[in-house]
Design a protein around this motif. Structure first.
Motif, PDB file in Angstrom:
ATOM      1  N   TYR A   1     -28.597   4.003   7.968  1.00 41.68           N
ATOM      2  CA  TYR A   1     -28.226   4.504   9.294  1.00 41.68           C
ATOM      3  C   TYR A   1     -26.735   4.296   9.543  1.00 41.68           C
ATOM      4  O   TYR A   1     -26.050   5.155  10.094  1.00 41.68           O
ATOM      5  CB  TYR A   1     -29.074   3.785  10.332  1.00 41.68           C
ATOM      6  CG  TYR A   1     -28.901   4.274  11.749  1.00 41.68           C
ATOM      7  CD1 TYR A   1     -28.877   5.627  12.054  1.00 41.68           C
ATOM      8  CD2 TYR A   1     -28.794   3.366  12.795  1.00 41.68           C
ATOM      9  CE1 TYR A   1     -28.732   6.071  13.347  1.00 41.68           C
ATOM     10  CE2 TYR A   1     -28.663   3.794  14.102  1.00 41.68           C
ATOM     11  CZ  TYR A   1     -28.635   5.153  14.370  1.00 41.68           C
ATOM     12  OH  TYR A   1     -28.491   5.582  15.661  1.00 41.68           O
ATOM     13  N   ASP A   2     -26.220   3.143   9.126  1.00 42.09           N
ATOM     14  CA  ASP A   2     -24.782   2.890   9.237  1.00 42.09           C
ATOM     15  C   ASP A   2     -23.985   3.907   8.423  1.00 42.09           C
ATOM     16  O   ASP A   2     -22.966   4.437   8.887  1.00 42.09           O
ATOM     17  CB  ASP A   2     -24.452   1.483   8.738  1.00 42.09           C
ATOM     18  CG  ASP A   2     -24.522   0.428   9.827  1.00 42.09           C
ATOM     19  OD1 ASP A   2     -24.550   0.815  11.020  1.00 42.09           O
ATOM     20  OD2 ASP A   2     -24.545  -0.765   9.508  1.00 42.09           O
ATOM     21  N   MET A   3     -24.433   4.154   7.207  1.00 41.25           N
ATOM     22  CA  MET A   3     -23.739   5.118   6.352  1.00 41.25           C
ATOM     23  C   MET A   3     -23.698   6.497   7.013  1.00 41.25           C
ATOM     24  O   MET A   3     -22.645   7.158   7.052  1.00 41.25           O
ATOM     25  CB  MET A   3     -24.448   5.202   4.992  1.00 41.25           C
ATOM     26  CG  MET A   3     -23.798   6.156   4.004  1.00 41.25           C
ATOM     27  SD  MET A   3     -22.195   5.551   3.411  1.00 41.25           S
ATOM     28  CE  MET A   3     -22.758   4.189   2.368  1.00 41.25           C
ATOM     29  N   TYR A   4     -24.836   6.914   7.537  1.00 35.36           N
ATOM     30  CA  TYR A   4     -24.900   8.209   8.210  1.00 35.36           C
ATOM     31  C   TYR A   4     -23.995   8.229   9.441  1.00 35.36           C
ATOM     32  O   TYR A   4     -23.203   9.164   9.633  1.00 35.36           O
ATOM     33  CB  TYR A   4     -26.349   8.503   8.617  1.00 35.36           C
ATOM     34  CG  TYR A   4     -26.477   9.645   9.602  1.00 35.36           C
ATOM     35  CD1 TYR A   4     -26.365  10.965   9.169  1.00 35.36           C
ATOM     36  CD2 TYR A   4     -26.692   9.411  10.955  1.00 35.36           C
ATOM     37  CE1 TYR A   4     -26.454  12.020  10.068  1.00 35.36           C
ATOM     38  CE2 TYR A   4     -26.791  10.456  11.857  1.00 35.36           C
ATOM     39  CZ  TYR A   4     -26.676  11.752  11.410  1.00 35.36           C
ATOM     40  OH  TYR A   4     -26.761  12.781  12.302  1.00 35.36           O
TER      41      TYR A   4
ATOM     42  N   LEU B   1     -16.892  19.380  12.443  1.00 34.55           N
ATOM     43  CA  LEU B   1     -17.250  20.717  11.979  1.00 34.55           C
ATOM     44  C   LEU B   1     -17.841  21.574  13.097  1.00 34.55           C
ATOM     45  O   LEU B   1     -17.475  22.741  13.258  1.00 34.55           O
ATOM     46  CB  LEU B   1     -18.250  20.619  10.819  1.00 34.55           C
ATOM     47  CG  LEU B   1     -18.684  21.927  10.172  1.00 34.55           C
ATOM     48  CD1 LEU B   1     -17.518  22.620   9.500  1.00 34.55           C
ATOM     49  CD2 LEU B   1     -19.810  21.678   9.167  1.00 34.55           C
ATOM     50  N   VAL B   2     -18.731  20.987  13.897  1.00 33.48           N
ATOM     51  CA  VAL B   2     -19.475  21.758  14.894  1.00 33.48           C
ATOM     52  C   VAL B   2     -18.768  21.782  16.246  1.00 33.48           C
ATOM     53  O   VAL B   2     -18.683  22.811  16.904  1.00 33.48           O
ATOM     54  CB  VAL B   2     -20.909  21.203  15.047  1.00 33.48           C
ATOM     55  CG1 VAL B   2     -21.662  21.937  16.153  1.00 33.48           C
ATOM     56  CG2 VAL B   2     -21.652  21.311  13.729  1.00 33.48           C
TER      57      VAL B   2
ATOM     58  N   MET C   1     -27.854  16.028  14.855  1.00 33.81           N
ATOM     59  CA  MET C   1     -27.768  14.592  14.595  1.00 33.81           C
ATOM     60  C   MET C   1     -29.128  13.969  14.334  1.00 33.81           C
ATOM     61  O   MET C   1     -29.263  13.075  13.501  1.00 33.81           O
ATOM     62  CB  MET C   1     -27.102  13.877  15.769  1.00 33.81           C
ATOM     63  CG  MET C   1     -25.619  14.137  15.899  1.00 33.81           C
ATOM     64  SD  MET C   1     -24.852  13.094  17.175  1.00 33.81           S
ATOM     65  CE  MET C   1     -25.733  13.620  18.642  1.00 33.81           C
ATOM     66  N   SER C   2     -30.148  14.445  15.048  1.00 34.18           N
ATOM     67  CA  SER C   2     -31.476  13.826  14.940  1.00 34.18           C
ATOM     68  C   SER C   2     -32.455  14.679  14.141  1.00 34.18           C
ATOM     69  O   SER C   2     -33.625  14.316  14.039  1.00 34.18           O
ATOM     70  CB  SER C   2     -32.047  13.586  16.335  1.00 34.18           C
ATOM     71  OG  SER C   2     -32.396  14.817  16.958  1.00 34.18           O
TER      72      SER C   2
ATOM     73  N   LEU D   1     -21.670  11.458  10.572  1.00 29.63           N
ATOM     74  CA  LEU D   1     -21.697  11.918  11.957  1.00 29.63           C
ATOM     75  C   LEU D   1     -20.337  12.414  12.457  1.00 29.63           C
ATOM     76  O   LEU D   1     -20.251  13.509  13.029  1.00 29.63           O
ATOM     77  CB  LEU D   1     -22.251  10.819  12.868  1.00 29.63           C
ATOM     78  CG  LEU D   1     -22.358  11.153  14.353  1.00 29.63           C
ATOM     79  CD1 LEU D   1     -23.182  12.416  14.574  1.00 29.63           C
ATOM     80  CD2 LEU D   1     -22.989   9.986  15.112  1.00 29.63           C
ATOM     81  N   PRO D   2     -19.231  11.662  12.247  1.00 26.15           N
ATOM     82  CA  PRO D   2     -17.938  12.188  12.699  1.00 26.15           C
ATOM     83  C   PRO D   2     -17.562  13.495  12.012  1.00 26.15           C
ATOM     84  O   PRO D   2     -16.924  14.367  12.628  1.00 26.15           O
ATOM     85  CB  PRO D   2     -16.956  11.063  12.335  1.00 26.15           C
ATOM     86  CG  PRO D   2     -17.795   9.828  12.297  1.00 26.15           C
ATOM     87  CD  PRO D   2     -19.111  10.284  11.741  1.00 26.15           C
TER      88      PRO D   2
END
Length: 259
Positions: A191-194, A205-206, A51-52, A199-200
Motif C-alpha cells: 500500500y505504501d509503494m502504491y 496523468l489524470v 485510485m480504488s 498515486l502521484p
C-alpha cells in the motif's frame, strides 16, 4: 522519510499542525487543504474510481447499509464532496426526510450540487458550506451523521467530533469512513509503494496535479489509527463505539451513538 516509515508522533507546538508530513501553522492548514480540493474537484470522481479500482463505491454502500437510515430521517453528509452518499440517502429518506450535504470547500460543494441536480435530486437536499469544527446547526438536529474520507483533512479532529456530537440527536448515529492502517504487514508495504510511487503519477496523468495526491497519501498516514480514533470518539462522548476494517484495514468504518 521513506514511504514505509511511520511518521514520528512528536507533539507539535500548540500553534502548528501537520499538513501531510509537513509541520505548518495551524492557521494556514484550512486554506492549504482548500487549495488541494479546489485543484482536484473537477476530477475527484474519476480519480476515486481509478485510485480504488471502484471499490470506494462498495465502501460507501456498506456505510449506508450500517447507518440504519430510514424514511423521514434527517441526515448530515459531512465533508460530502461530490455527493455520493447524499444521492443514496436522499432516495431512502424520501420527501419526509432531509439530507444536508456539507463541505468546507466551495469548489467540491459546487461539483456535488451540479452532479446531484443532473441526477434529478433536488427536493430534499440542502447544501451548506461548513467547517466540521464549528457546525452551523442547532443542537440535536440530525438522526445520522456520516463523514467519508474527510476527517483526516480536519485540523482539530477532537473539536470536530465534539461538534458532531452536539448536533446529533439523542439516539443518533455517527459513521466515519476513512482510510486507516492495513492490518497485514505485507499489505501495508504494498500500500505504501502504491500510495507514494504510483498515486502521484496517476494524479499527474489524470488531474495534472501530482502534489495534491502526494499530500492525500501523506494525510492518510498521519490520520489516527483504528484504536486511536475509537478512543477519540469515546472522549467526545460517543457510546458503543466500534470499528470494522474493510479491505484489510486500508479503510475502516467507525460507528458511535449519542444517548
Amino acid at each position: 522519510m521513506s514511504a514505509s516509515e511511520t511518521p514520528k508522533t512528536n507533539t507539535p507546538h500548540e500553534h502548528t499542525t501537520h499538513f501531510g508530513f509537513k509541520q505548518v501553522d495551524t492557521s494556514q492548514k484550512v486554506n492549504m487543504v482548500k487549495e488541494v480540493f479546489q485543484s482536484v474537484a473537477a476530477k475527484y470522481d474519476v480519480m476515486n474510481d481509478l485510485m480504488s479500482l471502484g471499490v470506494h463505491r462498495l465502501w460507501k454502500r456498506y456505510t449506508i447499509d450500517c447507518s440504519g437510515v430510514r424514511a423521514g430521517h434527517k441526515v448530515l453528509d459531512l465533508a460530502g464532496g461530490t455527493g455520493d452518499l447524499t444521492a443514496k440517502f436522499s432516495r431512502i429518506v424520501g420527501e419526509a426526510g432531509q439530507v444536508v450535504l456539507a463541505d468546507i470547500n466551495d469548489a467540491m460543494l459546487k461539483v456535488g450540487r451540479d452532479k446531484l441536480r443532473d441526477k434529478g435530486i433536488v427536493g430534499n437536499v440542502e447544501y451548506v458550506q461548513a467547517n466540521a469544527e464549528a457546525l452551523p446547526f442547532p443542537d440535536n438536529s440530525f438522526d445520522i451523521i456520516t463523514i467519508a474520507f474527510g476527517l483526516r483533512n480536519v485540523t482539530d479532529k477532537d473539536k470536530a467530533l465534539a461538534s458532531m456530537y452536539r448536533v446529533l440527536k439523542p439516539g443518533g448515529r455517527l459513521l466515519i469512513l476513512e482510510f486507516s492502517k492495513p492490518t497485514n504487514e505485507m499489505l501495508n508495504k504494498a500500500y505504501d509503494m502504491y500510495s507514494f510511487h504510483l498515486l502521484p503519477k496517476i494524479g499527474q496523468l489524470v488531474a495534472n496535479d501530482a502534489d495534491s495526491y502526494q499530500y492525500l497519501a501523506e494525510s492518510i498516514r498521519m490520520h489516527p489509527e483504528q484504536e486511536v480514533l475509537k478512543a477519540m470518539m469515546d472522549s467526545a462522548g460517543f457510546e458503543q463505539t466500534t470499528y470494522q476494517n474493510l479491505t484489510g484495514g486500508i479503510v475502516a468504518l467507525h460507528r458511535g451513538f449519542k444517548f
